[in-house]
Motif scaffolding. Structure first.
Motif, PDB file in Angstrom:
ATOM      1  N   GLU A 316     120.657  80.686  74.755  1.00 22.03           N
ATOM      2  CA  GLU A 316     119.206  80.869  74.851  1.00 22.03           C
ATOM      3  C   GLU A 316     118.490  79.519  74.745  1.00 22.03           C
ATOM      4  OE1 GLU A 316     117.383  83.508  71.999  1.00 22.03           O
ATOM      5  OE2 GLU A 316     115.404  83.212  72.901  1.00 22.03           O
ATOM      6  N   VAL A 319     118.625  77.707  78.086  1.00 23.40           N
ATOM      7  CA  VAL A 319     117.678  78.207  79.088  1.00 23.40           C
ATOM      8  C   VAL A 319     116.254  77.732  78.758  1.00 23.40           C
ATOM      9  CG1 VAL A 319     116.551  80.291  79.972  1.00 23.40           C
ATOM     10  CG2 VAL A 319     119.041  80.198  79.754  1.00 23.40           C
ATOM     11  N   LEU A 320     115.905  77.810  77.484  1.00 26.05           N
ATOM     12  CA  LEU A 320     114.563  77.377  77.093  1.00 26.05           C
ATOM     13  C   LEU A 320     114.389  75.884  77.351  1.00 26.05           C
ATOM     14  CD1 LEU A 320     114.211  79.403  73.765  1.00 26.05           C
ATOM     15  CD2 LEU A 320     113.171  79.930  75.975  1.00 26.05           C
ATOM     16  N   ASP A 382     103.883  78.404  72.599  1.00 27.66           N
ATOM     17  CA  ASP A 382     104.766  78.894  73.651  1.00 27.66           C
ATOM     18  C   ASP A 382     105.959  79.657  73.097  1.00 27.66           C
ATOM     19  OD1 ASP A 382     103.045  77.087  74.768  1.00 27.66           O
ATOM     20  OD2 ASP A 382     104.506  76.192  76.107  1.00 27.66           O
ATOM     21  N   PHE A 383     106.433  79.235  71.942  1.00 26.47           N
ATOM     22  CA  PHE A 383     107.713  79.750  71.455  1.00 26.47           C
ATOM     23  C   PHE A 383     107.566  80.519  70.158  1.00 26.47           C
ATOM     24  CE2 PHE A 383     109.253  75.871  73.832  1.00 26.47           C
ATOM     25  CZ  PHE A 383     109.728  76.602  74.911  1.00 26.47           C
ATOM     26  N   THR A 384     108.375  81.561  70.032  1.00 29.31           N
ATOM     27  CA  THR A 384     108.459  82.288  68.775  1.00 29.31           C
ATOM     28  C   THR A 384     109.308  81.473  67.801  1.00 29.31           C
ATOM     29  OG1 THR A 384     110.484  83.413  69.404  1.00 29.31           O
ATOM     30  CG2 THR A 384     108.410  84.482  70.033  1.00 29.31           C
ATOM     31  N   GLN A 387     112.838  81.403  68.866  1.00 34.24           N
ATOM     32  CA  GLN A 387     113.090  80.514  70.005  1.00 34.24           C
ATOM     33  C   GLN A 387     113.100  79.046  69.574  1.00 34.24           C
ATOM     34  OE1 GLN A 387     109.907  81.936  72.477  1.00 34.24           O
ATOM     35  NE2 GLN A 387     111.119  83.625  73.302  1.00 34.24           N
TER      36      GLN A 387
ATOM     37  N   ALA B  63     112.188  83.346  80.373  1.00 34.70           N
ATOM     38  CA  ALA B  63     113.159  83.912  79.430  1.00 34.70           C
ATOM     39  C   ALA B  63     112.571  84.024  78.030  1.00 34.70           C
ATOM     40  CB  ALA B  63     114.414  83.036  79.387  1.00 34.70           C
ATOM     41  N   SER B  64     111.556  83.197  77.727  1.00 33.68           N
ATOM     42  CA  SER B  64     111.001  83.216  76.365  1.00 33.68           C
ATOM     43  C   SER B  64     109.923  84.274  76.205  1.00 33.68           C
ATOM     44  CB  SER B  64     110.415  81.843  76.030  1.00 33.68           C
ATOM     45  OG  SER B  64     109.283  81.595  76.837  1.00 33.68           O
ATOM     46  N   LEU B  65     109.655  85.066  77.258  1.00 33.93           N
ATOM     47  CA  LEU B  65     108.468  85.914  77.240  1.00 33.93           C
ATOM     48  C   LEU B  65     108.759  87.396  77.123  1.00 33.93           C
ATOM     49  CD1 LEU B  65     106.487  83.919  79.911  1.00 33.93           C
ATOM     50  CD2 LEU B  65     106.070  84.007  77.458  1.00 33.93           C
ATOM     51  N   ARG B  68     106.569  89.823  74.971  1.00 39.22           N
ATOM     52  CA  ARG B  68     105.331  89.161  74.556  1.00 39.22           C
ATOM     53  C   ARG B  68     104.209  89.495  75.539  1.00 39.22           C
ATOM     54  NH1 ARG B  68     106.871  83.093  73.317  1.00 39.22           N
ATOM     55  NH2 ARG B  68     104.952  83.139  72.075  1.00 39.22           N
TER      56      ARG B  68
END
Lengths: 421, 160
Positions: A316, A319-320, A382-384, A387, B63-65, B68
């Motif tokens: 993950e 990809v990020l 942008d990110f949790t 993430q 991919a991060s969404l 959300r």
């Protein structure tokens, strides 16, 4: 249990020192009489100019200027583990600043941490370093400050934990920790580092009572939630810091052989950009020497780019990174073609905790208005948290050969809530 | 396949997971309000809201969404019935070439939803990441003040 005993010992030490301070009359020293504000024209221009350079080396305005406020007029909130301290107005305003301070009152404040009226200043003001300054340098600083435009600005009341609102407690602290007097070193870099530039204020760890631990000088410490890395044999730098590298970094906030300055250090480099060049070179030479026995300086560190294994371990994160970071940081990206250093060359990924890395990702890098410098967008929205954790783990695995960071989620929470540690 | 929720509607897309959100919005969902400016997160033309916070959609991989909430300017009403913020921008004629305006509106929307009584200084610092090359900044600021009133608040004078 050990920690409780240490606290107890610290408390007992403080109580004894308070008693000693009261007994020796140091808790309530006298005032120094006010003087009519000296006319700006009464100071030698060359002396004022030298004082300006010294003020940049001492970073006075970083703490003594509020965000968006008038230069040196105070009011900035300094968050410490002991509460919030508001920097005072050091412009020559007669009522709210230091306009009626004599040379003697100024010298005493810098060397003994006492206000003109005799009350103790808190050691957030680094008089434990300024005490080493020569008469000649203090004269120049006094001339510079007393010729600034006076600004009417009253600093807000401090918000401190008990019992520190009683300033007599500071007298005790001084008895325990304040080593007054000149440095006795002919090395200009050392004189500046340990005196005026007070580098140890951020880079040397402190004990329970907030005093720098002298036998761990420049051993790395927490400041405003950032980790000020070690500047000695324990430097985690991935590549050696040469005097030239350090000079360029301190002067510009960026080293093409390392990375950009960030957090509280970016303010320091903005000040050093305007300090006398030979003094910044002296600081650079001194710290290059301090770090000359660090691992990176001794042998060419292997600086990996393990995109394959890192991507397998943290898919993950990979990809990020590809979507958000690679545009600038991947080999061949426009920024990299301009000679910006790869992420493996910077110190943050090689530090013991991910805090600095996370600060930069969440907050970005923003040069001061009107000043050119490294720029990075903030990714905090942008990110949790999960993430951010993935990205940090991926970066560490890809760009270092160090063991994975422990407890990245805790560091993410620290950075999110602005913990000052 | 990746599922995105944009302006309350769920979409399933067959695109690379590292694709920036902006590309998915414009190329796959025909939501062309957000603009491509620099592609580096430095201009703000691509600003959208993710979980009600402004973000540069050119730098957010889809991919991060997952799970959300994404909002674009198309979610703030229609040309016939614009929401309070786009209506205020229109009333103040804040757009010249208009390229930055969708981003400006989205960042304003985020600010005023969180605080409809910001200070002038807060408005300026909030909008600072978004650039306008035409120089309509004073109109944009007027539009923000108008929108704040329309949303039941108002921009406060900053203390000196």
């Amino acid at each position: 249990m050990l920690i409780r005993i240490r606290w107890l010992l610290a408390a007992v030490g403080l109580v004894l020192a308070v008693v000693a301070a009261v007994a020796t009359g140091k808790a309530w020293p006298g005032a120094i009489a006010e003087v009519p504000p000296p006319a700006p024209g009464s100071f030698d221009k060359a002396l004022v100019g030298r004082g300006e350079g010294l003020a940049h080396l001492g970073n006075c305005s970083t703490c003594h200027t509020a965000d968006g406020g008038q230069p040196l007029a105070g009011g900035k909130a300094l968050k410490t583990p002991f509460g919030t301290i508001f920097a005072t107005n050091i412009t020559p305003d007669p009522k709210t600043g230091i306009g009626r301070w004599s040379r003697e009152a100024f010298f005493r404040s810098m060397r003994e941490g006492l206000s003109r009226d005799g009350h103790h200043l808190y050691p957030a003001f680094p008089y434990d370093h300024f005490t080493h300054l020569t008469d000649s340098d203090l004269d120049a600083l006094y001339a510079f400050l007393m010729t600034r435009p006076p600004v009417v600005a009253q600093a807000p009341e401090n918000e401190l934990i008990w019992p520190l609102q009683y300033r007599a407690a500071v007298a005790a602290w001084n008895l325990l920790y304040l080593q007054q007097g000149p440095m006795g070193s002919a090395d200009r870099g050392q004189y500046l580092a340990e005196g005026l530039s007070h580098c140890g204020s951020c880079h040397t760890p402190r004990n329970k009572l907030g005093a720098e631990i002298v036998d761990r000088r420049y051993g790395g410490a927490w400041t405003q939630g950032w980790y000020a890395p070690p500047l000695n044999v324990h430097s985690p730098a991935a590549r050696p810091w040469t005097p030239e590298d350090l000079f360029v970094y301190l002067r510009s906030g960026f080293s093409a052989n390392h990375a950009a300055a960030a957090g509280p250090m970016s303010e320091v480099t903005r000040e050093l950009a305007e300090a006398p060049e030979e003094d910044v070179r002296a600081l650079a030479a001194y710290f290059a020497q301090q770090m000359s026995a660090a691992p990176a300086a001794k042998e060419a560190a292997s600086l990996p780019d393990r995109s394959g294994p890192a991507g397998q371990a943290h898919p993950e994160g990979a990809v990020l990174f590809a979507g958000a970071c690679a545009n600038c940081h991947e080999a061949g990206a426009g920024m990299m073609l301009q000679g910006r250093p790869p992420l493996s060359w910077g110190t943050p990924l090689h530090e013991e905790t991910p805090h600095n890395t996370l600060h930069v990702i969440v907050e970005g890098l923003h040069p001061a208005p009107g000043i050119a410098g490294p720029t990075m967008p903030a990714f905090g929205n942008d990110f949790t948290d999960a993430q951010l954790t993935e990205i940090a783990a991926y970066l560490r695995a890809r760009y270092t050969d160090l063991p994975p960071w422990q407890d990245i989620p805790k560091a993410v929470a620290d950075v999110r809530k602005g913990s000052i540690r | 396949m990746i599922t995105l929720t944009v302006n309350g509607t769920t979409h399933t897309l067959d695109v690379d997971p590292e694709t920036p959100l902006l590309y998915a919005l414009r190329n796959d969902l025909a939501l062309n309000g957000a603009k491509f400016g620099c592609g580096l997160g430095q201009c703000g033309a691509c600003t959208v809201l993710i979980d009600d916070r402004p973000a540069f959609s050119c730098l957010v991989p889809i991919a991060s969404l997952v799970g959300r909430k994404i909002r674009t300017i198309e979610g703030l009403g229609t040309a016939e019935q614009p929401g309070a913020v786009p209506a205020a921008f229109e009333a103040e004629q804040a757009a010249q070439c208009g390229y930055c305006i969708a981003g400006m509106i989205m960042r304003t929307q985020a600010l005023l939803e969180r605080n409809n009584r910001p200070t002038e200084a807060e408005v300026r610092s909030q909008l600072a990441p978004n650039l306008c090359r035409c120089g309509t900044h004073m109109r944009i600021l007027r539009a923000v003040r108008r929108a704040a009133v329309a949303m039941g608040g108002g921009v406060q004078e900053s203390s000196p």
